[in-house]
Scaffold this motif. Structure first.
Motif, mmCIF file in Angstrom:
data_model
loop_
_atom_site.group_PDB
_atom_site.id
_atom_site.type_symbol
_atom_site.label_atom_id
_atom_site.label_comp_id
_atom_site.label_asym_id
_atom_site.label_seq_id
_atom_site.Cartn_x
_atom_site.Cartn_y
_atom_site.Cartn_z
ATOM 1 N N PRO A 52 0.815 -1.226 0.000
ATOM 2 C CA PRO A 52 0.000 0.000 0.000
ATOM 3 C C PRO A 52 0.850 1.278 0.000
ATOM 4 O O PRO A 52 0.476 2.274 -0.623
ATOM 5 N N VAL A 53 1.984 1.253 0.677
ATOM 6 C CA VAL A 53 2.857 2.430 0.698
ATOM 7 C C VAL A 53 3.421 2.697 -0.695
ATOM 8 O O VAL A 53 3.432 3.842 -1.172
ATOM 9 N N LEU A 54 3.867 1.636 -1.364
ATOM 10 C CA LEU A 54 4.385 1.792 -2.719
ATOM 11 C C LEU A 54 3.285 2.257 -3.676
ATOM 12 O O LEU A 54 3.538 3.095 -4.556
ATOM 13 N N ASP A 55 2.079 1.734 -3.512
ATOM 14 C CA ASP A 55 0.955 2.166 -4.353
ATOM 15 C C ASP A 55 0.638 3.645 -4.116
ATOM 16 O O ASP A 55 0.346 4.378 -5.070
ATOM 17 N N THR A 56 0.692 4.091 -2.865
ATOM 18 C CA THR A 56 0.433 5.494 -2.549
ATOM 19 C C THR A 56 1.491 6.395 -3.177
ATOM 20 O O THR A 56 1.165 7.429 -3.776
ATOM 21 N N LEU A 57 2.751 5.994 -3.053
ATOM 22 C CA LEU A 57 3.831 6.778 -3.661
ATOM 23 C C LEU A 57 3.675 6.853 -5.178
ATOM 24 O O LEU A 57 3.794 7.930 -5.777
ATOM 25 N N THR A 58 3.392 5.735 -5.792
ATOM 26 C CA THR A 58 3.223 5.697 -7.244
ATOM 27 C C THR A 58 2.041 6.555 -7.672
ATOM 28 O O THR A 58 2.142 7.334 -8.628
ATOM 29 N N GLY A 59 0.928 6.439 -6.973
ATOM 30 C CA GLY A 59 -0.252 7.226 -7.303
ATOM 31 C C GLY A 59 -0.014 8.719 -7.154
ATOM 32 O O GLY A 59 -0.430 9.523 -8.002
ATOM 33 N N SER A 60 0.665 9.112 -6.089
ATOM 34 C CA SER A 60 0.959 10.533 -5.868
ATOM 35 C C SER A 60 1.863 11.085 -6.956
ATOM 36 O O SER A 60 1.636 12.185 -7.474
ATOM 37 N N ASP A 62 2.307 9.820 -9.981
ATOM 38 C CA ASP A 62 1.591 9.791 -11.260
ATOM 39 C C ASP A 62 0.649 10.989 -11.391
ATOM 40 O O ASP A 62 0.538 11.590 -12.464
ATOM 41 N N LYS A 63 -0.016 11.335 -10.290
ATOM 42 C CA LYS A 63 -0.933 12.476 -10.323
ATOM 43 C C LYS A 63 -0.163 13.773 -10.585
ATOM 44 O O LYS A 63 -0.562 14.585 -11.428
ATOM 45 N N ALA A 64 0.947 13.959 -9.892
ATOM 46 C CA ALA A 64 1.774 15.149 -10.103
ATOM 47 C C ALA A 64 2.329 15.180 -11.523
ATOM 48 O O ALA A 64 2.393 16.247 -12.155
ATOM 49 N N TYR A 65 2.698 14.030 -12.034
ATOM 50 C CA TYR A 65 3.235 13.936 -13.396
ATOM 51 C C TYR A 65 2.171 14.338 -14.424
ATOM 52 O O TYR A 65 2.444 15.104 -15.353
ATOM 53 N N GLN A 66 0.963 13.842 -14.248
ATOM 54 C CA GLN A 66 -0.120 14.191 -15.168
ATOM 55 C C GLN A 66 -0.431 15.685 -15.111
ATOM 56 O O GLN A 66 -0.682 16.321 -16.144
ATOM 57 N N LEU A 67 -0.424 16.252 -13.906
ATOM 58 C CA LEU A 67 -0.673 17.685 -13.773
ATOM 59 C C LEU A 67 0.450 18.499 -14.413
ATOM 60 O O LEU A 67 0.195 19.517 -15.060
ATOM 61 N N THR A 87 9.685 12.159 -14.906
ATOM 62 C CA THR A 87 9.787 10.900 -15.645
ATOM 63 C C THR A 87 10.896 10.047 -15.053
ATOM 64 O O THR A 87 10.734 8.831 -14.858
ATOM 65 N N GLU A 88 12.027 10.668 -14.737
ATOM 66 C CA GLU A 88 13.138 9.946 -14.101
ATOM 67 C C GLU A 88 12.741 9.439 -12.720
ATOM 68 O O GLU A 88 13.059 8.317 -12.340
ATOM 69 N N TRP A 89 12.027 10.249 -11.948
ATOM 70 C CA TRP A 89 11.576 9.828 -10.614
ATOM 71 C C TRP A 89 10.629 8.641 -10.707
ATOM 72 O O TRP A 89 10.693 7.716 -9.902
ATOM 73 N N ARG A 90 9.737 8.681 -11.705
ATOM 74 C CA ARG A 90 8.812 7.563 -11.896
ATOM 75 C C ARG A 90 9.568 6.280 -12.254
ATOM 76 O O ARG A 90 9.233 5.201 -11.769
ATOM 77 N N THR A 91 10.585 6.418 -13.093
ATOM 78 C CA THR A 91 11.394 5.251 -13.458
ATOM 79 C C THR A 91 12.116 4.695 -12.236
ATOM 80 O O THR A 91 12.118 3.483 -11.998
ATOM 81 N N ARG A 92 12.701 5.577 -11.461
ATOM 82 C CA ARG A 92 13.409 5.135 -10.245
ATOM 83 C C ARG A 92 12.460 4.482 -9.251
ATOM 84 O O ARG A 92 12.803 3.478 -8.628
#
Length: 126
Positions: A52-60, A62-67, A87-92
């Motif tokens: 759940p922690v990893l999902d929360t981080l990914t979701g947060s 992703d939302k910032a990336y889309q914005l 994009t680099e942060w999402r990859t990492r």
């Protein structure tokens, strides 16, 4: 994007320990008491805590990336650099998630689900 490795499976209702190897001759040593491995159970719980922690981080992220990619939010030349950074942060984060979940999954695959009650068997956290 990576696919999550298989999660360690908790003790299922009705699951029974492995059958003792019996060569047909009764022996006091032939009867083995089994217990669900507490170290394996810790891996199951660890997976349930981390996911759940990893999902929360990914979701947060992703939302910032889309914005950040939306021209409605930011239409400046510098926005491209921030989008590249995100994009680099999402990859990492994807690599980090994969490493954590793979580590737990691999350790669970190497840890027996059932152990004899009085065995000093090696466990994941020993």
């Amino acid at each position: 994007m990576f696919v999550d490795p298989p999660a360690p499976q908790p003790l299922q209702p009705g699951e029974t320990p492995p059958a003792s190897a019996n060569n047909g001759l009764p022996s006091p040593d032939a009867v083995t008491s089994w217990e669900f491995n507490p170290d394996y159970q810790r891996l199951v719980m660890m997976w349930r805590q981390v996911l759940p922690v990893l999902d929360t981080l990914t979701g947060s992220l992703d939302k910032a990336y889309q914005l950040a990619r939306s021209r409605d939010v930011w239409d400046a030349p510098v926005s491209g650099r921030y989008v590249e950074d995100m994009t680099e942060w999402r990859t990492r984060l994807s690599l980090y998630r994969q490493a954590i979940l793979t580590s737990i999954s691999d350790q669970a695959a190497d840890t027996p689900r059932w152990v004899p009650v009085k065995a000093g068997a090696p466990h994941a956290f020993s």
